[in-house]
Every structure is written in structure tokens, then in C-alpha cells.
Scaffold this motif. Structure first.
Motif, PDB file in Angstrom:
ATOM      1  N   ASN A 274       0.824  -1.212   0.000  1.00 57.30           N
ATOM      2  CA  ASN A 274       0.000   0.000   0.000  1.00 57.30           C
ATOM      3  C   ASN A 274       0.857   1.260   0.000  1.00 57.30           C
ATOM      4  OD1 ASN A 274      -2.179  -1.764   0.130  1.00 57.30           O
ATOM      5  ND2 ASN A 274      -2.158  -1.745   2.373  1.00 57.30           N
ATOM      6  N   LYS A 275       0.232   2.381   0.273  1.00 61.55           N
ATOM      7  CA  LYS A 275       0.911   3.675   0.233  1.00 61.55           C
ATOM      8  C   LYS A 275       1.620   3.959   1.560  1.00 61.55           C
ATOM      9  CE  LYS A 275      -2.548   5.640  -2.890  1.00 61.55           C
ATOM     10  NZ  LYS A 275      -3.576   6.690  -3.057  1.00 61.55           N
ATOM     11  N   PRO A 276       2.574   4.895   1.570  1.00 68.65           N
ATOM     12  CA  PRO A 276       3.190   5.297   2.842  1.00 68.65           C
ATOM     13  C   PRO A 276       2.157   5.941   3.765  1.00 68.65           C
ATOM     14  CG  PRO A 276       4.526   6.021   0.984  1.00 68.65           C
ATOM     15  CD  PRO A 276       3.243   5.520   0.423  1.00 68.65           C
ATOM     16  N   TYR A 277       2.237   5.618   5.030  1.00 68.09           N
ATOM     17  CA  TYR A 277       1.311   6.143   6.039  1.00 68.09           C
ATOM     18  C   TYR A 277       2.158   6.879   7.071  1.00 68.09           C
ATOM     19  CZ  TYR A 277      -2.661   6.167   9.293  1.00 68.09           C
ATOM     20  OH  TYR A 277      -3.680   6.547  10.132  1.00 68.09           O
TER      21      TYR A 277
ATOM     22  N   ARG B  43      13.357  -4.619  -1.689  1.00 70.43           N
ATOM     23  CA  ARG B  43      12.451  -3.678  -1.030  1.00 70.43           C
ATOM     24  C   ARG B  43      11.884  -4.314   0.233  1.00 70.43           C
ATOM     25  NH1 ARG B  43       7.982  -2.897  -3.360  1.00 70.43           N
ATOM     26  NH2 ARG B  43       7.595  -0.725  -2.813  1.00 70.43           N
ATOM     27  N   ILE B  44      12.046  -3.607   1.369  1.00 70.81           N
ATOM     28  CA  ILE B  44      11.631  -4.187   2.643  1.00 70.81           C
ATOM     29  C   ILE B  44      11.482  -3.072   3.671  1.00 70.81           C
ATOM     30  CG2 ILE B  44      13.867  -4.615   3.745  1.00 70.81           C
ATOM     31  CD1 ILE B  44      12.881  -7.450   4.353  1.00 70.81           C
ATOM     32  N   ASN B  45      10.779  -3.360   4.753  1.00 79.04           N
ATOM     33  CA  ASN B  45      10.635  -2.437   5.871  1.00 79.04           C
ATOM     34  C   ASN B  45      11.648  -2.768   6.956  1.00 79.04           C
ATOM     35  OD1 ASN B  45       8.485  -0.956   4.828  1.00 79.04           O
ATOM     36  ND2 ASN B  45       6.952  -2.319   5.697  1.00 79.04           N
TER      37      ASN B  45
ATOM     38  N   LEU C 113      18.982   5.529   7.179  1.00 79.31           N
ATOM     39  CA  LEU C 113      17.529   5.375   7.171  1.00 79.31           C
ATOM     40  C   LEU C 113      16.894   6.136   8.330  1.00 79.31           C
ATOM     41  CD1 LEU C 113      17.193   1.569   6.374  1.00 79.31           C
ATOM     42  CD2 LEU C 113      17.196   3.490   4.798  1.00 79.31           C
ATOM     43  N   HIS C 114      15.745   6.744   8.061  1.00 78.76           N
ATOM     44  CA  HIS C 114      14.969   7.443   9.085  1.00 78.76           C
ATOM     45  C   HIS C 114      13.554   6.868   9.087  1.00 78.76           C
ATOM     46  CE1 HIS C 114      17.782  10.834  10.064  1.00 78.76           C
ATOM     47  NE2 HIS C 114      18.322  10.386   8.937  1.00 78.76           N
ATOM     48  N   PRO C 115      13.114   6.243  10.183  1.00 80.76           N
ATOM     49  CA  PRO C 115      11.779   5.629  10.208  1.00 80.76           C
ATOM     50  C   PRO C 115      10.675   6.681  10.311  1.00 80.76           C
ATOM     51  CG  PRO C 115      12.887   5.319  12.306  1.00 80.76           C
ATOM     52  CD  PRO C 115      13.883   5.970  11.400  1.00 80.76           C
ATOM     53  N   THR C 116       9.823   6.749   9.305  1.00 84.24           N
ATOM     54  CA  THR C 116       8.695   7.687   9.293  1.00 84.24           C
ATOM     55  C   THR C 116       7.369   6.994   8.974  1.00 84.24           C
ATOM     56  OG1 THR C 116       9.172   8.205   6.969  1.00 84.24           O
ATOM     57  CG2 THR C 116      10.115   9.669   8.644  1.00 84.24           C
TER      58      THR C 116
ATOM     59  N   ARG D 136      10.839   2.549   5.052  1.00 81.63           N
ATOM     60  CA  ARG D 136      10.624   1.841   3.787  1.00 81.63           C
ATOM     61  C   ARG D 136      11.849   2.039   2.904  1.00 81.63           C
ATOM     62  NH1 ARG D 136       4.693   1.494   2.610  1.00 81.63           N
ATOM     63  NH2 ARG D 136       5.143   1.871   0.431  1.00 81.63           N
ATOM     64  N   THR D 137      12.438   0.954   2.432  1.00 87.22           N
ATOM     65  CA  THR D 137      13.671   1.033   1.658  1.00 87.22           C
ATOM     66  C   THR D 137      13.448   0.512   0.248  1.00 87.22           C
ATOM     67  OG1 THR D 137      14.353  -1.135   2.445  1.00 87.22           O
ATOM     68  CG2 THR D 137      15.124   0.763   3.681  1.00 87.22           C
ATOM     69  N   LYS D 138      14.248   1.032  -0.669  1.00 87.97           N
ATOM     70  CA  LYS D 138      14.253   0.577  -2.051  1.00 87.97           C
ATOM     71  C   LYS D 138      15.410  -0.404  -2.243  1.00 87.97           C
ATOM     72  CE  LYS D 138      12.568   5.076  -3.646  1.00 87.97           C
ATOM     73  NZ  LYS D 138      12.865   6.243  -4.508  1.00 87.97           N
ATOM     74  N   ALA D 139      15.465  -0.998  -3.415  1.00 83.73           N
ATOM     75  CA  ALA D 139      16.579  -1.877  -3.744  1.00 83.73           C
ATOM     76  C   ALA D 139      17.837  -1.032  -3.970  1.00 83.73           C
ATOM     77  CB  ALA D 139      16.261  -2.699  -4.984  1.00 83.73           C
ATOM     78  N   ASN D 140      18.981  -1.549  -3.529  1.00 81.30           N
ATOM     79  CA  ASN D 140      20.290  -0.886  -3.654  1.00 81.30           C
ATOM     80  C   ASN D 140      20.317   0.453  -2.927  1.00 81.30           C
ATOM     81  OD1 ASN D 140      21.370  -2.982  -5.274  1.00 81.30           O
ATOM     82  ND2 ASN D 140      20.373  -2.099  -7.068  1.00 81.30           N
TER      83      ASN D 140
END
Length: 213
Positions: free
Chosen positions: A16-19, A59-61, A93-96, A130-134
Motif C-alpha cells: 500500500n501507500k506510505p502512512y 524492497r523491505i521495511n 535510514l529514518h523511520p517515518t 521503507r527502503t528501495k533496492a540498492n
């Protein structure tokens, strides 16, 4: 994670979308990680030329608890292997993103009390990144003689993270975006603008030299 009713494998996939925190979601839980720079963070950019990055593959949390765990463990391991704390650790990374949980009752006759999956939006329970690949998870800069110790310390913390990661030595000088050869040449020609742990090419001095010549 202690505050979740289920394990983090229920939350690590990106859906889903970022919350994030907004006027529609004011109740935002606090992040567990609050310090993102550790070590000799006031060292000038010239002091530490070597840098090693931890790269995310898929891609992973990543929860804020896991980021705080790797920060504490990596700081302890690097402080033991490198004397006088001659390193600079930066968490990228910054958790939001807010994680939600629809609490369910497990006692006998729970179906009489709760509504099941009806209106199962859930309430905020924690934060994740939320992270992207590489994408870079963290970076450590130091001297070239401590390159093996830095890589070994980063390898020990990968067991605390979900998914797959890769350790890559950076081709750039420290945390800058300039390659090592370019950094040395530009610094000898006084064409660099150095600020903190980074640097960039100062085009104003170069244009002045061309005009004067």
C-alpha cells in the motif's frame, strides 16, 4: 518486537501507500532510534578517506527497533576493534512510516465481543523505514588500515536485520560524492569547498582562475 502482537515478518513486506504523520493521523508513536551519527563525527573530511556501506538488496521495511539494535551493536564492536574511536558511523535510514495493528481477542467466545475483520484499519503501533533496492542502510568512514575491522563489524550486525544485505567498500572519499583520485587532485588545486564530513567542487574559484589567465 515486544509491542507487536505478532512477529515483524507480518510487517516487513512493503504494501500500500506510505502512512506518515499528518493532520489525518496525529497519534504517531515515538521512534526508538534518535541518534544517527556516532563516533568522531566532528572529524574533518580529510581525516577519514575510507568508507564502507551496507546496501539493501530488496524492497523491505526496517523497524526503528532493528535500527536502534544495529546502532548499539555496531558502536560497541567498532569501539573494541578501533582504538580512540577513530571512525564515524552514520545511519542513513529514518523511520517515518507508521505501522498499524488490528488487535484481536483470543479468549473463548471472542466472536461474540469483537467484529472480526470488519473495519480492520488498525491503530498505530510503531515506526519503520521503507527502503528501495540498492539503498544505503548505513555508512562508516575511517582510515584505510581499519577497513577489515569495519567490514567485520558490519557483517556481525546483518543478523539483526530482515531481508538480505551486501557490504560494499565505497569508491568515494569518505561520505563525499567525489572519487578518491578526483578528491586528491581537486584538493591540491584548491578547488574544493569542504564543510563538515563532506566536500564539493568550488566552481567560483575555478572561474576566477580562468578569467585572470
Amino acid at each position: 518486537n515486544s509491542f507487536f502482537l505478532g512477529p515483524f515478518k507480518c510487517y516487513r513486506t512493503i504494501k500500500n501507500k506510505p502512512y506518515v504523520k499528518s493532520k489525518y493521523c496525529r497519534k504517531c508513536p515515538l521512534s526508538k532510534i534518535k541518534i544517527f551519527d556516532i563516533g568522531d563525527k566532528k572529524a574533518p573530511v580529510v581525516k577519514y578517506p575510507c568508507a564502507v556501506d551496507l546496501i539493501n538488496i530488496a524492497r523491505i521495511n526496517y523497524s526503528s527497533e532493528s535500527l536502534e539494535a544495529i546502532r548499539i551493536t555496531l558502536n560497541r564492536n567498532l569501539s573494541k576493534s578501533i582504538k580512540n574511536r577513530q571512525f564515524h558511523l552514520k545511519i542513513r535510514l529514518h523511520p517515518t512510516h507508521i505501522l498499524r495493528n488490528n488487535k484481536m481477542l483470543t479468549k473463548a467466545g471472542a466472536d461474540r465481543v469483537q467484529t472480526g475483520m470488519r473495519k480492520s484499519f488498525g491503530k498505530p503501533e510503531g515506526l519503520c523505514a521503507r527502503t528501495k533496492a540498492n539503498q544505503k542502510i548505513l555508512s562508516v568512514r575511517g582510515r584505510f588500515k581499519y577497513k577489515i575491522q569495519i567490514a567485520n563489524a558490519i557483517r556481525q550486525i546483518t543478523y539483526k536485520l530482515p531481508g538480505r544485505q551486501e557490504i560494499r567498500p565505497s569508491p568515494f572519499w569518505g561520505f563525499t560524492k567525489l572519487k578518491i583520485v578526483d578528491f586528491v587532485n581537486k584538493s591540491m588545486e584548491n578547488e574544493l569547498f569542504k564543510y563538515g564530513d563532506s566536500a564539493k567542487i568550488n566552481h567560483t574559484t575555478r572561474s576566477k582562475i580562468l578569467i585572470s589567465s
